[in-house]
Design an enzyme around this catalytic site. Structure first.
Site, PDB file in Angstrom:
ATOM      1  N   GLU A  65      -3.110   4.640  -9.832  1.00  0.00           N
ATOM      2  CA  GLU A  65      -2.390   5.890  -9.581  1.00  0.00           C
ATOM      3  C   GLU A  65      -0.947   5.655  -9.157  1.00  0.00           C
ATOM      4  OE1 GLU A  65      -6.779   6.834  -8.868  1.00  0.00           O
ATOM      5  OE2 GLU A  65      -5.411   5.195  -8.323  1.00  0.00           O
ATOM      6  N   PHE A 127     -17.758  13.662  -0.135  1.00  0.00           N
ATOM      7  CA  PHE A 127     -17.442  12.451  -0.892  1.00  0.00           C
ATOM      8  C   PHE A 127     -16.075  12.585  -1.568  1.00  0.00           C
ATOM      9  CE2 PHE A 127     -17.687  10.106  -4.999  1.00  0.00           C
ATOM     10  CZ  PHE A 127     -17.683   8.818  -4.461  1.00  0.00           C
ATOM     11  N   GLN A 128     -15.224  11.590  -1.338  1.00  0.00           N
ATOM     12  CA  GLN A 128     -13.867  11.524  -1.884  1.00  0.00           C
ATOM     13  C   GLN A 128     -13.014  12.725  -1.467  1.00  0.00           C
ATOM     14  OE1 GLN A 128     -13.989  10.534  -6.129  1.00  0.00           O
ATOM     15  NE2 GLN A 128     -13.930   8.372  -5.589  1.00  0.00           N
ATOM     16  N   LYS A 177     -12.277  21.498  -7.180  1.00  0.00           N
ATOM     17  CA  LYS A 177     -13.031  21.418  -8.437  1.00  0.00           C
ATOM     18  C   LYS A 177     -13.603  22.770  -8.858  1.00  0.00           C
ATOM     19  CE  LYS A 177     -16.464  18.544 -10.787  1.00  0.00           C
ATOM     20  NZ  LYS A 177     -17.398  17.395 -10.665  1.00  0.00           N
ATOM     21  N   MET A 486      15.001 -10.895  -0.818  1.00  0.00           N
ATOM     22  CA  MET A 486      15.799 -10.304   0.243  1.00  0.00           C
ATOM     23  C   MET A 486      15.218 -10.618   1.614  1.00  0.00           C
ATOM     24  SD  MET A 486      18.675  -8.766   0.556  1.00  0.00           S
ATOM     25  CE  MET A 486      19.144  -7.740  -0.831  1.00  0.00           C
TER      26      MET A 486
END
Length: 574
Positions: A65, A127-128, A177, A486
């Site tokens: 993602e 869940f999630q 959903k 750096m």
């Protein structure tokens, strides 16, 4: 050459048509002119992905993602249109947080759509489930959680409006959903109702008049052009104004390309690793005209020494930025393009600037950027110069953050706008490669070169799968110093050369990694081979990964050390 087969949309939408929430989303994206989505599916967003399959809207499957959201950023930066990213709930949403924060800092228009668990279980640690609204509230321009299918079309319309007007920025839509599965009537032509959001775009003419008078009175004027010039599509107007008034110009890191890099009035980039001429011009000027920059700390150094003798003009579309870091004498709130057009129209009496320009021209000659060549060792500065030469300055260049970023900013001369994609305010490693993918979709007819460090590349290297799948002709240049460059430089200069976890004694074989994805890979270790290798890279019809083994102990100069003023640069001369 691999060919991508596009599906045609199967139906046209009419106002009041009954459809599912996921169908509403895809149709709204189509009405907003979205031609590509970057994303990654999962359980809570599956209804939307089912609609993507049915309609054939172009979707680019990232392999993480973070890659999807950075690709959307690259697309937004080059196209000027909002980048669209679609991910699932929970870890899908949290994996895009870095990209959202990056876009917020750098004023990039994004619309990020996250799946969410059904409304009936929000707040139960389902869940999630993740509180993506709470997580992203500080790093979005605005965010929405859709609670009913009827409100979804207007939320999408509001999201695109907010992301692209005023100061651009990321907007998040959290889509449960059950809302995406529910049905309702689709209405998109309703007028927007955003009473609390009315950005000022037209500058005040009295303030513009004050700027005109200040330019006439000044003897040492200077224009500081930031990314706001690019967001306002005002690069041509800036060039005309600088030439009309014969005012020297310097850029911020993100403003590069807003003024031609090889123009006689251009002084180079300003700031921590800016040119000596640009920084001394800021220190010595009596009028500083900031157009679209936010006076961040990497530009200003110690504020006590920043433009100490100057009357400061700040033209910005975001009033919150004016006076935030630097005291301003003439504030101008509005769109950069309209502000510069008003200045051009005024065509005020020119001040006596000739001596000032002559002094700065002499400084440019006496204090150029420099590096020491060392036989066949590849110096990264020369690598960037050769990339500029081989691409004739026409490439879109993307970078991560670090030494390679600063060398690219210093040595690649951007003569046109919207050719430079880098992570500025957040300084995100892993940004440059997926951003190049997004940039290539935004400008398919331009060469896109991702100049990235060996460390940052390993953070998002899995996106090589996109190049393999689509034969996308992104050219990857790894500036490989086997170090966190750096970090190593700062440890050398400020931590007694204690290189704590900044050197890589073991690295992957990047050429073999490219081969695993069926991508052409070349390793280059000698200076005499660099130019021919770059020509081969640019001539090749498809993606290429180049592993350039450069000097490890090489520092970016000039440099303003922490706590120092903009005139207190180190490494100005060999």
């Amino acid at each position: 050459m691999k060919m991508e087969v596009k599906k045609e949309r199967k139906h046209q939408v009419t106002e009041g048509q009954k459809m599912s929430g996921s169908s509403m989303l895809i149709n709204a994206l189509s009405l907003e002119g979205v031609d590509v989505i970057f994303g990654y599916p999962g359980g809570a967003i599956l209804p939307t992905y089912d609609e993507i399959f049915k309609t054939g809207i172009r979707h680019i499957l990232a392999r993480h993602e973070q890659g999807a959201v950075h690709a959307a950023e690259g697309y937004a930066r080059i196209s000027g249109k909002p980048g669209v990213c679609v991910v699932t709930s929970g870890p899908g949403a949290t994996n895009v947080v870095t990209g959202i924060a990056d876009a917020m800092m750098d004023s990039l228009p994004l619309v990020v759509i996250t799946g969410q668990v059904s409304t009936s279980v929000i707040g139960t640690d389902a869940f999630q489930e993740a509180d993506v609204i709470g997580i992203t509230m500080p790093i979005t321009k605005h965010n929405f959680q859709v609670r009913t299918v009827e409100e979804l079309p207007q939320i999408i319309k509001k999201a695109f409006h907010i992301a692209t007007t005023g100061r651009p920025g990321p907007v998040l839509i959290d889509l449960p959903k059950d809302v995406s599965q529910g049905e309702g009537e689709f209405f998109y032509d309703k007028p927007l109702d955003l009473p609390g959001y009315q950005p000022t775009t037209i500058p005040n003419r009295l303030q513009i008049k004050k700027v005109v008078e200040a330019v006439t009175e000044s003897r040492k004027p200077l224009i500081l052009a930031g990314a706001g010039v690019l967001h306002g599509k005002a690069a041509e107007e800036l060039k005309q104004y600088a030439e009309q008034q014969q005012i020297p110009v310097t850029n911020t890191l993100l403003g590069l390309g807003s003024f031609p890099g090889e123009h006689e009035l251009f002084l180079g980039m300003a700031g921590m690793h800016g040119t000596y001429t640009a920084n001394m011009a800021i220190y010595e000027c009596d009028l500083l005209i900031n157009i679209g920059a936010r006076f961040d700390d990497r530009l200003t150094g110690n504020l006590e020494h920043f433009a100490p003798n100057a009357k400061v003009v700040h033209i910005d579309i975001d009033p919150a930025e004016i006076g935030k870091n630097v005291e301003v004498d003439i504030p101008v709130v509005g769109n950069s393009k309209q502000a510069i057009e008003m200045l051009l129209e005024a065509d005020g009496e020119k001040g006596e600037h000739a001596l000032w320009r002559a002094d700065l021209k002499q400084l440019k000659q006496e204090y150029p950027l420099w590096y020491k060549q060392d036989g066949e060792v590849i110096k990264p500065q020369q690598l960037i110069e050769l990339i500029h030469e081989v691409t004739e300055g026409e490439a879109v260049v993307t970078t991560d953050v670090g030494q390679h970023q600063m060398w690219s900013a210093q040595y690649y001369k951007f003569n046109k706008p919207n050719r430079w994609v880098t992570s500025g305010g957040l300084g995100t490693m892993g940004f440059g490669f997926p951003a190049a993918i997004g940039a290539q979709f935004a400008e398919p007819n331009l060469p896109v070169v991702a100049i990235i460090g060996d460390a940052g590349f390993q953070m998002t290297a899995q996106e090589l799968s996109i190049l393999q799948e689509l034969n996308l002709p992104v050219k990857i240049v790894i500036v490989n110093n086997a170090a966190l460059g750096m970090v190593r430089q700062w440890q050398q200069l400020f931590y007694g050369e204690r290189y704590s976890n900044s050197l890589f004694p073991i690295q992957p074989d990047f050429v073999k990694l490219a081969s695993a994805y069926d991508i052409k890979g070349i390793k280059v270790e000698n200076l005499s081979e660099v130019k021919d290798a770059l020509k081969e890279m640019m001539d090749y019809d498809g993606p290429v990964l180049m592993d350039f083994r450069v000097a490890q102990v090489e520092n970016v100069y000039p440099m303003i050390s922490p706590g120092k003023g903009i005139h207190q640069m180190e490494g100005v001369k060999p």
